[in-house]
Scaffold this active site. Sequence first.
Site, PDB file in Angstrom:
ATOM      1  N   SER A 255      -1.431  -4.882  -4.454  1.00  0.00           N
ATOM      2  CA  SER A 255      -1.449  -6.035  -5.344  1.00  0.00           C
ATOM      3  C   SER A 255      -0.342  -5.919  -6.365  1.00  0.00           C
ATOM      4  O   SER A 255       0.106  -4.829  -6.706  1.00  0.00           O
ATOM      5  CB  SER A 255      -2.793  -6.141  -6.048  1.00  0.00           C
ATOM      6  OG  SER A 255      -2.790  -5.279  -7.157  1.00  0.00           O
ATOM      7  N   LYS A 256       0.058  -7.056  -6.835  1.00  0.00           N
ATOM      8  CA  LYS A 256       1.145  -7.090  -7.796  1.00  0.00           C
ATOM      9  C   LYS A 256       0.713  -6.378  -9.073  1.00  0.00           C
ATOM     10  O   LYS A 256       1.502  -5.721  -9.728  1.00  0.00           O
ATOM     11  CB  LYS A 256       1.478  -8.551  -8.099  1.00  0.00           C
ATOM     12  CG  LYS A 256       2.767  -8.683  -8.850  1.00  0.00           C
ATOM     13  CD  LYS A 256       2.734  -9.842  -9.806  1.00  0.00           C
ATOM     14  CE  LYS A 256       3.910  -9.776 -10.754  1.00  0.00           C
ATOM     15  NZ  LYS A 256       3.640 -10.510 -11.972  1.00  0.00           N
TER      16      LYS A 256
END
Length: 486
Positions: A255-256
């Site tokens: 995930s970012k």
Amino acid sequence: MCNHKIRTRYAPSPTGYMHVGNLRTALYAYLIAKHENGTFILRIEDTDQERYVEGAVDVIYNTMKITGLIHDEGPDKGGPVGPYVQSERKPIYMEYAKKLVDKGEAYYCFCSKERLDMLKANAEALKRPFKYDKHCMHLSKEEVEEKLAAGVPYVIRQNNPTEGTTTFDDVIYGTISVDNSELEDMILIKSDGYPTYNFANVVDDHLMGITHVVRGSEYLSSSPKYNRLYEAFGWDIPVYVHCPPIMKDAQHKLSKRNGDASFEDLIAKGYLKDAVMNYIALLGWNPGNTQEIFSLEELVNIFDYRQINKAPAIFDPIKLKWMNGEYIRKLTLEEFHEMALPYYKEAIKNSNIDLMKVSKLLHTRTEVLGEIPEQIDFFDVLPEYSNDLYIHKKMKTNLENSLESLEKVLPLFETIENWDFNTLHDSILKLVEEMGIKNGVMLWPIRTALSGKAFTPGGAFELAEILGKEESIRRIKIGIDKLKNA
Ligand code: GLU
């Protein structure tokens, strides 16, 4: 469906970066269309006005352009079913939402934030998931008209049944049924008049003639609600292809938020775009044999979306590195040199260093361009190093024989006229033979004195050639001094 030309779309929200998972969705949607000479569409999903990021759409265009995922229709290209930007389609969604209201499949909801907060708090206290209680569905037509006329803020909600089940089919995940009691009356039109993703995706996919909806598995749980919308409108349901999640490890999604890979980060770290695309293609799909290196054209030819796995895909940085190394070796020396130059400039200020020679050395030894500076910084400045580096068990070196080797090679270096790899190679090995020692006893100390490092790309001959005669002699002398003072 078989007579239809395949139409897929990539429908990113402009967030300003291209997450690896989004890029894989784009790639798969592209491959599914192109495998059958179909049409690949780009649609910008920008109805979340709060998340608007300046310049974010350009990131999308640029990434698609450089990766070769060329769309046939889109905001910049036009096409028969535009506009292709959701914010420009605002009136369309309202028109279709009203059709659902007329059919009793949707309703206006005027509930205040306070009331909704109270419902949420109640649900939380009972440890139940929040579900809107259909309060406004029971308003009479007159009551609704009155509130609309008075300008009371509203949303439009889907009217889902509370009994029975809804089933949908996904190519990858199979047939999934849910109890209708679990279906939330989700918001279709928000109070700002914009549609939610949940509504806009259905309206757009239908109006744009999308035959195969390709997206991440995070949308699986909403798909029954989408099917109810298709059915309420009397529209054909598209083929759903939900792609497996991409994980950082067994527990965590890539995930970012965890600072994990976006396409831009990988390029900035020195990964080649083609290697990244090749690697991404394998996150959740394989051709059923051992081949791993594919060009985009090859993928178009062989990609069969029915072979996508439902098991989560693990993003393996080591494998990506290996693959990048394979792509680097496929470059010509000149191409590699061109790409490596900016990284050399970071580490080497000394203009006497022949950077083409450095390229010859690194071309077969580099996995990621971003690792170049730390591999070659010693060419510029000899680092501080400890004499322990001279001691190498396998090479059978110690402080004494290292000193002896350096003291012998120094006068040899001083006499060499043709300072090139072959001359260095032949004359040093001749010296080794005369001294009756093993190669390593000579080469290890030279390499250490020239680099001050335990690991270098290339060995003694290559390093000496690149450093040049004068600098090599200077470094051998430093080595001798250090060993004498040991
Ligand atoms: N706009 C959605 C996203 O960026 C797209 C989901 C879909 O492909 O339908 O996640």
